[in-house]
Scaffold this motif. Structure first.
Motif, PDB file in Angstrom:
ATOM      1  N   ARG A 236     -44.170 -26.643  26.786  1.00  0.00           N
ATOM      2  CA  ARG A 236     -43.304 -26.195  25.695  1.00  0.00           C
ATOM      3  C   ARG A 236     -44.123 -25.863  24.459  1.00  0.00           C
ATOM      4  O   ARG A 236     -43.888 -24.847  23.792  1.00  0.00           O
ATOM      5  CB  ARG A 236     -42.291 -27.294  25.363  1.00  0.00           C
ATOM      6  N   MET A 237     -45.076 -26.700  24.139  1.00  0.00           N
ATOM      7  CA  MET A 237     -45.882 -26.482  22.935  1.00  0.00           C
ATOM      8  C   MET A 237     -46.784 -25.266  23.080  1.00  0.00           C
ATOM      9  O   MET A 237     -47.072 -24.575  22.104  1.00  0.00           O
ATOM     10  CB  MET A 237     -46.700 -27.733  22.618  1.00  0.00           C
ATOM     11  N   LEU A 238     -47.212 -24.980  24.302  1.00  0.00           N
ATOM     12  CA  LEU A 238     -48.075 -23.820  24.528  1.00  0.00           C
ATOM     13  C   LEU A 238     -47.337 -22.501  24.330  1.00  0.00           C
ATOM     14  O   LEU A 238     -47.963 -21.456  24.163  1.00  0.00           O
ATOM     15  CB  LEU A 238     -48.686 -23.870  25.931  1.00  0.00           C
ATOM     16  N   THR A 239     -46.002 -22.530  24.343  1.00  0.00           N
ATOM     17  CA  THR A 239     -45.261 -21.312  24.040  1.00  0.00           C
ATOM     18  C   THR A 239     -45.327 -20.962  22.557  1.00  0.00           C
ATOM     19  O   THR A 239     -44.969 -19.856  22.160  1.00  0.00           O
ATOM     20  CB  THR A 239     -43.780 -21.440  24.456  1.00  0.00           C
ATOM     21  N   ASN A 240     -45.774 -21.899  21.734  1.00  0.00           N
ATOM     22  CA  ASN A 240     -45.922 -21.677  20.295  1.00  0.00           C
ATOM     23  C   ASN A 240     -47.335 -21.183  20.012  1.00  0.00           C
ATOM     24  O   ASN A 240     -48.296 -21.962  20.009  1.00  0.00           O
ATOM     25  CB  ASN A 240     -45.634 -22.973  19.545  1.00  0.00           C
ATOM     26  N   ALA A 241     -47.485 -19.899  19.798  1.00  0.00           N
ATOM     27  CA  ALA A 241     -48.805 -19.300  19.616  1.00  0.00           C
ATOM     28  C   ALA A 241     -49.482 -19.739  18.320  1.00  0.00           C
ATOM     29  O   ALA A 241     -50.676 -19.515  18.135  1.00  0.00           O
ATOM     30  CB  ALA A 241     -48.704 -17.776  19.651  1.00  0.00           C
ATOM     31  N   ASP A 242     -48.738 -20.350  17.408  1.00  0.00           N
ATOM     32  CA  ASP A 242     -49.338 -20.835  16.165  1.00  0.00           C
ATOM     33  C   ASP A 242     -50.043 -22.171  16.340  1.00  0.00           C
ATOM     34  O   ASP A 242     -50.726 -22.634  15.429  1.00  0.00           O
ATOM     35  CB  ASP A 242     -48.264 -20.978  15.078  1.00  0.00           C
ATOM     36  N   LEU A 243     -49.876 -22.806  17.494  1.00  0.00           N
ATOM     37  CA  LEU A 243     -50.559 -24.064  17.775  1.00  0.00           C
ATOM     38  C   LEU A 243     -51.767 -23.795  18.668  1.00  0.00           C
ATOM     39  O   LEU A 243     -51.637 -23.171  19.722  1.00  0.00           O
ATOM     40  CB  LEU A 243     -49.616 -25.049  18.479  1.00  0.00           C
ATOM     41  N   THR A 244     -52.932 -24.260  18.268  1.00  0.00           N
ATOM     42  CA  THR A 244     -54.099 -24.147  19.132  1.00  0.00           C
ATOM     43  C   THR A 244     -54.040 -25.221  20.211  1.00  0.00           C
ATOM     44  O   THR A 244     -53.315 -26.213  20.090  1.00  0.00           O
ATOM     45  CB  THR A 244     -55.398 -24.329  18.331  1.00  0.00           C
ATOM     46  N   VAL A 245     -54.816 -25.020  21.263  1.00  0.00           N
ATOM     47  CA  VAL A 245     -54.880 -26.014  22.332  1.00  0.00           C
ATOM     48  C   VAL A 245     -55.391 -27.344  21.780  1.00  0.00           C
ATOM     49  O   VAL A 245     -54.918 -28.418  22.163  1.00  0.00           O
ATOM     50  CB  VAL A 245     -55.773 -25.505  23.485  1.00  0.00           C
ATOM     51  N   THR A 246     -56.314 -27.282  20.865  1.00  0.00           N
ATOM     52  CA  THR A 246     -56.839 -28.498  20.241  1.00  0.00           C
ATOM     53  C   THR A 246     -55.740 -29.239  19.476  1.00  0.00           C
ATOM     54  O   THR A 246     -55.628 -30.467  19.557  1.00  0.00           O
ATOM     55  CB  THR A 246     -58.001 -28.162  19.291  1.00  0.00           C
ATOM     56  N   GLN A 247     -54.918 -28.501  18.747  1.00  0.00           N
ATOM     57  CA  GLN A 247     -53.813 -29.129  18.023  1.00  0.00           C
ATOM     58  C   GLN A 247     -52.811 -29.773  18.968  1.00  0.00           C
ATOM     59  O   GLN A 247     -52.296 -30.870  18.710  1.00  0.00           O
ATOM     60  CB  GLN A 247     -53.109 -28.086  17.142  1.00  0.00           C
ATOM     61  N   ILE A 248     -52.539 -29.097  20.083  1.00  0.00           N
ATOM     62  CA  ILE A 248     -51.598 -29.644  21.061  1.00  0.00           C
ATOM     63  C   ILE A 248     -52.149 -30.928  21.672  1.00  0.00           C
ATOM     64  O   ILE A 248     -51.432 -31.925  21.828  1.00  0.00           O
ATOM     65  CB  ILE A 248     -51.289 -28.596  22.144  1.00  0.00           C
ATOM     66  N   ALA A 249     -53.441 -30.909  22.006  1.00  0.00           N
ATOM     67  CA  ALA A 249     -54.076 -32.121  22.543  1.00  0.00           C
ATOM     68  C   ALA A 249     -53.951 -33.283  21.555  1.00  0.00           C
ATOM     69  O   ALA A 249     -53.641 -34.418  21.942  1.00  0.00           O
ATOM     70  CB  ALA A 249     -55.545 -31.846  22.850  1.00  0.00           C
ATOM     71  N   TYR A 250     -54.155 -32.993  20.277  1.00  0.00           N
ATOM     72  CA  TYR A 250     -54.034 -34.023  19.244  1.00  0.00           C
ATOM     73  C   TYR A 250     -52.594 -34.534  19.139  1.00  0.00           C
ATOM     74  O   TYR A 250     -52.347 -35.743  19.072  1.00  0.00           O
ATOM     75  CB  TYR A 250     -54.497 -33.457  17.902  1.00  0.00           C
ATOM     76  N   GLU A 251     -51.628 -33.607  19.142  1.00  0.00           N
ATOM     77  CA  GLU A 251     -50.218 -33.997  19.023  1.00  0.00           C
ATOM     78  C   GLU A 251     -49.776 -34.862  20.198  1.00  0.00           C
ATOM     79  O   GLU A 251     -48.912 -35.734  20.042  1.00  0.00           O
ATOM     80  CB  GLU A 251     -49.336 -32.751  18.951  1.00  0.00           C
ATOM     81  N   LEU A 252     -50.369 -34.646  21.369  1.00  0.00           N
ATOM     82  CA  LEU A 252     -49.993 -35.411  22.552  1.00  0.00           C
ATOM     83  C   LEU A 252     -50.881 -36.628  22.759  1.00  0.00           C
ATOM     84  O   LEU A 252     -50.811 -37.292  23.796  1.00  0.00           O
ATOM     85  CB  LEU A 252     -50.036 -34.499  23.790  1.00  0.00           C
ATOM     86  N   ASN A 253     -51.712 -36.914  21.769  1.00  0.00           N
ATOM     87  CA  ASN A 253     -52.534 -38.134  21.764  1.00  0.00           C
ATOM     88  C   ASN A 253     -53.567 -38.193  22.886  1.00  0.00           C
ATOM     89  O   ASN A 253     -53.820 -39.260  23.453  1.00  0.00           O
ATOM     90  CB  ASN A 253     -51.655 -39.386  21.806  1.00  0.00           C
TER      91      ASN A 253
END
Length: 289
Positions: free
Chosen positions: A244-261
Motif C-alpha cells: 500500500r505504501m509503495l503506491t505512494n510515489a512521494d515515499l521513498t523505499v527507505t522511508q517506507i522501511a523506516y515507517e515499518l520499523n
C-alpha cells in the motif's frame, strides 16, 4: 514526481452534496461522476461497499484482482487500496459511510469487526449473494436508496445492519464448521491485534502474551483454522502495508522501511523480495503497467 496515491473522503465523491458521513447511490449514477477517479489506484478514508446487479469488468482490492459478476458484493475498510474497470452497462448500488457513523449508535464500537467482510482481508471481502437471498438483499438496498431522499439516519443505520447480518448469514463462505466459538474469538482477536501493532510488534510470542496464551497454542490455532503459522499472518500484514505504501510515489523505499520499523533499507528489500517475489522498486514499476 508522480503525485501520491489519492485518498478520497466522502465529500470529495459526493459531487457537491454536503455529505461527510454517508453516501448511498445507484452505481450507474455514481460511476457517471466518479469513474475517472476510480480507474486509478486510490484509497478511501471511509467504509465502502458495492453490490453489482449487472455488467462486467474487474476490480482490484489490495492488489488482488476480481472479475465483476452480477450479485457480487464487495466491501472495503478505511486504508485499503483499490481501482476498477467496468463495462458501460454496469449497475448496482454503492454505499460509503464514515468510521464514526455507527459509533454513537452501537454500544460496542468494534461491532463491525465481527463481520468477516470488514476484516481487511481481501479474500473475505468479495462475496456472491446466493440466488435465494438476492431479492431480499436488493430490496434492502432499494430501501436505503429511498431513505436517502429524506434521510432519517437511525432508520438507515438499522437497515444497514440488517443488510450486513443478512449477507453474513447467506453469503459468507462457511469455513468454520464445528469449530468452537472460543477458538474463533481468539483468532479474530489475534488478527485485530496484528492490524493495530504490526509496525511495532513482529514476534508471535509477543502477541501470545497479549492474548494470555502460549506461543505454541497460538501457532497451533492458526495452523488449525487457517493453515498458516502465526508468523505468516504477521508477515502477510506487514507485506500488505508495504505494498500500500509503495503506491505512494512521494515515499521513498527507505522511508517506507523506516515507517515499518525495519532495521535498515537492505533488510526491508530482502524481506519484500522473499515474500513478494520482486523488489520494492520492481513492484512500484509494475503498478504503472
Amino acid at each position: 514526481m508522480k503525485p501520491a496515491i489519492p485518498v478520497y473522503d466522502i465529500c470529495s465523491l459526493s459531487m457537491g452534496k454536503d455529505q461527510q458521513d454517508l453516501l448511498i447511490e445507484r452505481l450507474n449514477h455514481y460511476l457517471q461522476n466518479n469513474y475517472q477517479k476510480a480507474i486509478h489506484q486510490h484509497g478511501h478514508s471511509f467504509y465502502h461497499l458495492v453490490l453489482f446487479t449487472k455488467g462486467s469488468g474487474s476490480h482490484t482490492l489490495d492488489f488482488t484482482k476480481f472479475s465483476v459478476q452480477p450479485y457480487q458484493v464487495y466491501f472495503m475498510i478505511p486504508g485499503q487500496v483499490h481501482n476498477w474497470h467496468f463495462s458501460p452497462d454496469t449497475d448496482g448500488y454503492v454505499i460509503h459511510f464514515s468510521e464514526t457513523f455507527f459509533r454513537s449508535f452501537l454500544m460496542h464500537h468494534d461491532y463491525l469487526e465481527r463481520f468477516p467482510f470488514f476484516s481487511g482481508d481481501s479474500k473475505d471481502q468479495v462475496l456472491t449473494v446466493p440466488l435465494p437471498a438476492r431479492e431480499e438483499v436488493k430490496a434492502l438496498f432499494e430501501k436505503l436508496v429511498a431513505e436517502m431522499e429524506t434521510p432519517q439516519f437511525d432508520m438507515i443505520r438499522v437497515l444497514m445492519l440488517q443488510l450486513f447480518l443478512l449477507i453474513e448469514r447467506t453469503s459468507v463462505r462457511e469455513k468454520k464448521k464445528a469449530i468452537p466459538q472460543q477458538k474463533l474469538l481468539v483468532l479474530r482477536n489475534f488478527q485485530q491485534l496484528i492490524n493495530k501493532h504490526y509496525r511495532t510488534i513482529k514476534l508471535p510470542k509477543e502477541y501470545a502474551e497479549l492474548l494470555y496464551i502460549t506461543p505454541n497454542h497460538l501457532n497451533a490455532l492458526c495452523q488449525d483454522l487457517l493453515g498458516k503459522t502465526a508468523g505468516e499472518l504477521i508477515r502477510e500484514r506487514i507485506l500488505l502495508e508495504a505494498k500500500r505504501m509503495l503506491t505512494n510515489a512521494d515515499l521513498t523505499v527507505t522511508q517506507i522501511a523506516y515507517e515499518l520499523n525495519f532495521q535498515d533499507n537492505s533488510y526491508f528489500n530482502r524481506f519484500f523480495k522473499k515474500y513478494a517475489g520482486i523488489t520494492p522498486d520492481d513492484f512500484r514499476k509494475s503498478l504503472n503497467n
